[in-house]
Design a protein around this motif. Structure first.
Motif, PDB file in Angstrom:
ATOM      1  N   ILE A   1       0.835  -1.204   0.000  1.00 45.58           N
ATOM      2  CA  ILE A   1       0.000   0.000   0.000  1.00 45.58           C
ATOM      3  C   ILE A   1       0.869   1.253   0.000  1.00 45.58           C
TER       4      ILE A   1
ATOM      5  N   ILE B   1      -3.741  -1.116  -9.835  1.00 49.34           N
ATOM      6  CA  ILE B   1      -4.676  -2.235  -9.943  1.00 49.34           C
ATOM      7  C   ILE B   1      -4.112  -3.482  -9.249  1.00 49.34           C
TER       8      ILE B   1
ATOM      9  N   THR C   1      -2.083  -3.554  -6.704  1.00 49.46           N
ATOM     10  CA  THR C   1      -2.203  -3.354  -5.264  1.00 49.46           C
ATOM     11  C   THR C   1      -3.621  -3.610  -4.790  1.00 49.46           C
ATOM     12  N   ALA C   2      -4.595  -3.100  -5.531  1.00 47.65           N
ATOM     13  CA  ALA C   2      -5.996  -3.286  -5.143  1.00 47.65           C
ATOM     14  C   ALA C   2      -6.370  -4.769  -5.125  1.00 47.65           C
TER      15      ALA C   2
ATOM     16  N   VAL D   1      -7.608  -6.673  -1.739  1.00 44.16           N
ATOM     17  CA  VAL D   1      -8.963  -7.234  -1.713  1.00 44.16           C
ATOM     18  C   VAL D   1      -8.918  -8.738  -1.489  1.00 44.16           C
TER      19      VAL D   1
END
Length: 291
Positions: free
Chosen positions: A14, A59, A61-62, A66
């Motif tokens: 992050i 993207i 990282t997301a 998640v």
């Protein structure tokens, strides 16, 4: 989604994504001899850099975050979302490295104009950010220091070691048990206060002797010392929860920072119940924190 399941490695990913986003607003080029007020575009001025570095890193990282926060891993085309996220971060680092070597891209002007072009501050920071991001995403499942919980679970007021039993209360060893059919507050056989008997159940001289009870009535059956009592616990790192039928596929993942109820013990394993009512077998009970 449970953010308490995030690890220290996820925190590094992050942080690298935040650095990449900041770098995207800085200069993509450095031009020799350019004045300080020269209008040099940022990383958003190059479509290849935006798609291959900035958006790919964000993207990725997301997807990693998640996938970690979901109670059950989601799969696309047979791969976990987290694996897709790792692939995106590695691709972003590879693209950033290519743009460092050739910041001008396909622009090959005559007269050696590209010799004056170099990687700008934004492009250099983007390379650093994507390298850290990819390294953390790949190493998190492998390095114990990165697998630790990012947000530690709150400790209970008086934690007890695994396997210990709270003192006192009905059902626990050491608590005074009433014989079957007895009423609370009434002394059982062999207890102080019963007429005609002293402590230990021996008759006193000079007192009328009651009828001798049957052996099975004279003594209350003691509870086995190994009786299991349900308790709350938390895991130090994410742990898979397997089905009770022995299936090798996990039915859930226990996340750090969340309390779960242990309802049964099977050898070294625990049968745990999640907050949504699902039950499964926790095979790795090392280092769990009892509430």
């Amino acid at each position: 989604m449970n953010i308490r399941s995030l690890t220290r490695g996820d925190g590094v990913v992050i942080g690298a994504a935040v650095l990449l986003f900041i770098a995207s607003f800085l200069d993509i080029y450095s031009i020799d001899g350019a004045p300080d007020d020269a209008d040099i575009p940022s990383l958003w001025g190059s479509g290849a850099v935006v798609l291959g570095v900035v958006l790919a890193g964000i993207i990725g990282t997301a997807l990693v975050i998640v996938a970690r926060a979901l109670p059950q891993p989601k799969k696309v085309a047979g791969l976990d979302l987290g694996q897709f996220g790792v692939a995106f971060t590695v691709f972003a680092a590879w693209s950033a490295l290519g743009n460092i070597f050739d910041p001008a891209g396909a622009f090959d002007g005559d007269g050696g104009i590209t010799d004056e072009f170099g990687a700008g501050t934004g492009l250099i920071l983007a390379l650093v950010a994507t390298l850290i991001m990819a390294a953390a995403a790949v190493a998190t499942p492998l390095v114990p220091a990165l697998k630790g919980s990012l947000i530690p679970a709150a400790r209970p007021a008086a934690p007890q070691p695994y396997g210990g039993q709270p003192q006192g209360g009905y059902g626990y060893p050491g608590a005074q048990q009433q014989p079957y059919g007895g009423q609370p507050g009434q002394p059982g056989p062999g207890q102080p206060g019963q007429p005609g008997q002293s402590f230990g159940g021996q008759p006193q001289p000079g007192q009328p002797q009651p009828h001798a009870p049957q052996p099975q009535q004279a003594q209350a059956q003691p509870a086995p010392a190994g009786d299991f009592s349900p308790f709350w616990f938390a895991v130090p790192v994410p742990r898979p929860l397997f089905a009770e039928d022995g299936s090798p596929t996990p039915i859930a993942e226990l996340a750090p920072g969340t309390w779960y109820l242990a309802v049964e013990q099977r050898g070294a394993n625990l049968v745990a119940q999640t907050q949504d009512g699902r039950r499964g077998v926790l095979q790795d009970t090392s280092g769990i924190q009892r509430g």
